[in-house]
Design an enzyme around this catalytic site. Structure first.
Site, PDB file in Angstrom:
ATOM      1  N   VAL A 186      24.533  57.071  30.146  1.00  0.00           N
ATOM      2  CA  VAL A 186      23.067  57.066  30.217  1.00  0.00           C
ATOM      3  C   VAL A 186      22.544  58.497  30.302  1.00  0.00           C
ATOM      4  O   VAL A 186      23.240  59.396  30.767  1.00  0.00           O
ATOM      5  CB  VAL A 186      22.557  56.256  31.446  1.00  0.00           C
ATOM      6  CG1 VAL A 186      22.663  54.773  31.186  1.00  0.00           C
ATOM      7  CG2 VAL A 186      23.288  56.640  32.714  1.00  0.00           C
ATOM      8  N   ALA A 234      19.971  50.645  30.861  1.00  0.00           N
ATOM      9  CA  ALA A 234      21.091  49.872  31.397  1.00  0.00           C
ATOM     10  C   ALA A 234      21.137  50.079  32.898  1.00  0.00           C
ATOM     11  O   ALA A 234      20.605  51.064  33.425  1.00  0.00           O
ATOM     12  CB  ALA A 234      22.400  50.327  30.757  1.00  0.00           C
TER      13      ALA A 234
HETATM   14  N1  DAH Z   1      29.291  51.057  35.573  1.00  0.00           N
HETATM   15  C1  DAH Z   1      28.854  51.904  36.659  1.00  0.00           C
HETATM   16  C2  DAH Z   1      29.886  51.917  37.756  1.00  0.00           C
HETATM   17  O1  DAH Z   1      30.758  51.119  37.766  1.00  0.00           O
HETATM   18  C3  DAH Z   1      27.540  51.429  37.194  1.00  0.00           C
HETATM   19  C4  DAH Z   1      26.419  51.723  36.257  1.00  0.00           C
HETATM   20  C5  DAH Z   1      25.666  52.882  36.397  1.00  0.00           C
HETATM   21  C6  DAH Z   1      26.115  50.867  35.228  1.00  0.00           C
HETATM   22  C7  DAH Z   1      24.641  53.178  35.539  1.00  0.00           C
HETATM   23  C8  DAH Z   1      25.080  51.157  34.341  1.00  0.00           C
HETATM   24  C9  DAH Z   1      24.352  52.336  34.513  1.00  0.00           C
HETATM   25  O2  DAH Z   1      24.773  50.366  33.337  1.00  0.00           O
HETATM   26  O3  DAH Z   1      23.342  52.601  33.648  1.00  0.00           O
HETATM   27  O4  DAH Z   1      29.813  52.756  38.616  1.00  0.00           O
END
Ligand code: DAH
Length: 357
Positions: free
Chosen positions: A269, A325
């Site tokens: 992002v 997201a």
């Molecule tokens: N996938 C990230 C994690 O496991 C969390 C996350 C952060 C998801 C920002 C997102 C986002 O979609 O935009 O730490």
């Protein structure tokens, strides 16, 4: 019992027979004894039967009167027999009613019902909040390719950001030797999978289980859930991200919640943020609050505008489409909401914990 008499019967002897037989019957209290009594008076060789048979030895006049008396005696004894049997049966019923009493006022035994796991409940609550805002719900594989878990999310091999996710690798490679298999470290790989299969506008949330190679403690588990969110379309801006997540926070934590965004880094992002809500325990005061640790704010998720490289990766025109997201941990949200102090409670299978929800 009176022995059958060989003497010719008289009115007196018949009377005596009735009295003694009746007295005897009165003292009998079980049906077997009563039946023996019946045999001995009214049976084929019983005392009264003998009387009736010996009537023939009397002269005509006597036979008529004594005969009538003897017949009456038979009826009397038969009636008393019937009455006694009835009394004995009733007494037996009364006894069993008093001994094997059924207390119809006792409360029933409740049937053991199952219940939903607290994580399931909170995941549903989170999804419902987004469904109400027009999002769909999709799920994806827990065993995932490096390609989706990292590459497509702008985290190439050797990129230091990979250190953010301690990964459980699966001992399998695709034949090209390029693509390693792993247990997904987050639900974000579904971003690319969904975008590959659909055209914008897209609005989905993705609940699911994730895994990390991690030592467990009060705030870390090696397996846990996440709910990912994705919105892609024409003209989507950071204001949409803010509005959507603000509405979510209000639905989840109450109407009066405030939210705060701070810059954070996630490779997929740009800009990336973490979102906090003002502490519902101390109403943002902070002072001496255990829940927000004096800060007045509680971090509940990561979010951001989808990185153009992620959109390019799935072949979207980045001049046309933008999106946001977000990702959050439902256990963490449940811990905040219900004041649970250790994430390890969730999967320890202790019914004393689970029954509270
Ligand atoms: N996938 C990230 C994690 O496991 C969390 C996350 C952060 C998801 C920002 C997102 C986002 O979609 O935009 O730490």
């Amino acid at each position: 019992m009176t022995e059958p008499s060989t003497q010719p019967p008289t009115a007196q002897s018949i009377d005596d027979l009735i009295s003694s037989a009746s007295a005897e019957l009165e003292n009998l209290s079980d049906l077997e004894a009563v039946d023996q009594w019946r045999v001995s008076y009214l049976g084929r060789r019983g005392a009264l039967t003998t009387v009736l048979r010996s009537l023939s030895s009397l002269d005509v006049e006597e036979r008529r009167t004594i005969g009538a008396l003897a017949n009456q005696a038979k009826n009397t004894l038969e009636e008393r027999l019937e009455l006694r049997v009835q009394q004995i049966n009733e007494a037996a019923l009364d006894l069993s009613a008093s001994q094997d009493r059924l207390d119809v006022t006792l409360p029933g035994r409740p049937a053991l019902g199952g219940g939903l796991h607290p994580t399931t409940k909170i995941v549903r609550e989170i999804c419902d909040a987004f469904v109400a805002m027009g999002f769909g719900v999709v799920e994806g594989p827990e065993v995932e390719w490096d390609h989706y878990n990292f590459e497509m999310l702008n985290i190439p091999k050797g990129h230091p950001a990979r250190d953010m996710w301690n990964t459980l690798w699966v001992d399998y490679q695709d034949p090209s030797g390029e693509n390693n298999m792993l247990l997904r470290t987050h639900t974000s790989p579904m971003q690319a999978r969904v975008m590959e299969n659909r055209e914008p506008p897209i609005r989905v949330v993705v609940p699911g289980k994730c895994y990390r190679y991690e030592a467990t403690d009060a705030t870390h588990e090696w397996h846990f859930y996440q709910v990912e969110g994705l919105a892609v379309g024409e003209g989507i801006t950071f204001a949409d991200l803010k509005g959507t997540l603000y509405e979510f926070a209000r639905r989840m934590f109450g109407e009066d919640r405030k939210i705060r965004f701070r810059c954070d880094y996630f490779p997929f992002v740009e800009p990336g943020v973490d979102m906090s809500i003002d502490c519902f325990a101390c109403d943002g005061d902070g002072e001496g609050c255990r829940i927000c640790r004096d800060s007045g704010w509680i971090e509940i998720m990561g979010a951001g505008m989808i990185h153009p490289r992620v959109l390019e990766g799935v072949g979207y025109d980045t001049e046309k489409y933008t999106g946001f997201a977000f990702g959050m941990g439902p256990e963490r949200i449940a811990m905040l909401k219900y004041g649970i102090d250790d994430i390890r409670h969730f999967y320890a299978n202790d019914l004393r914990f689970l029954r509270q929800f």
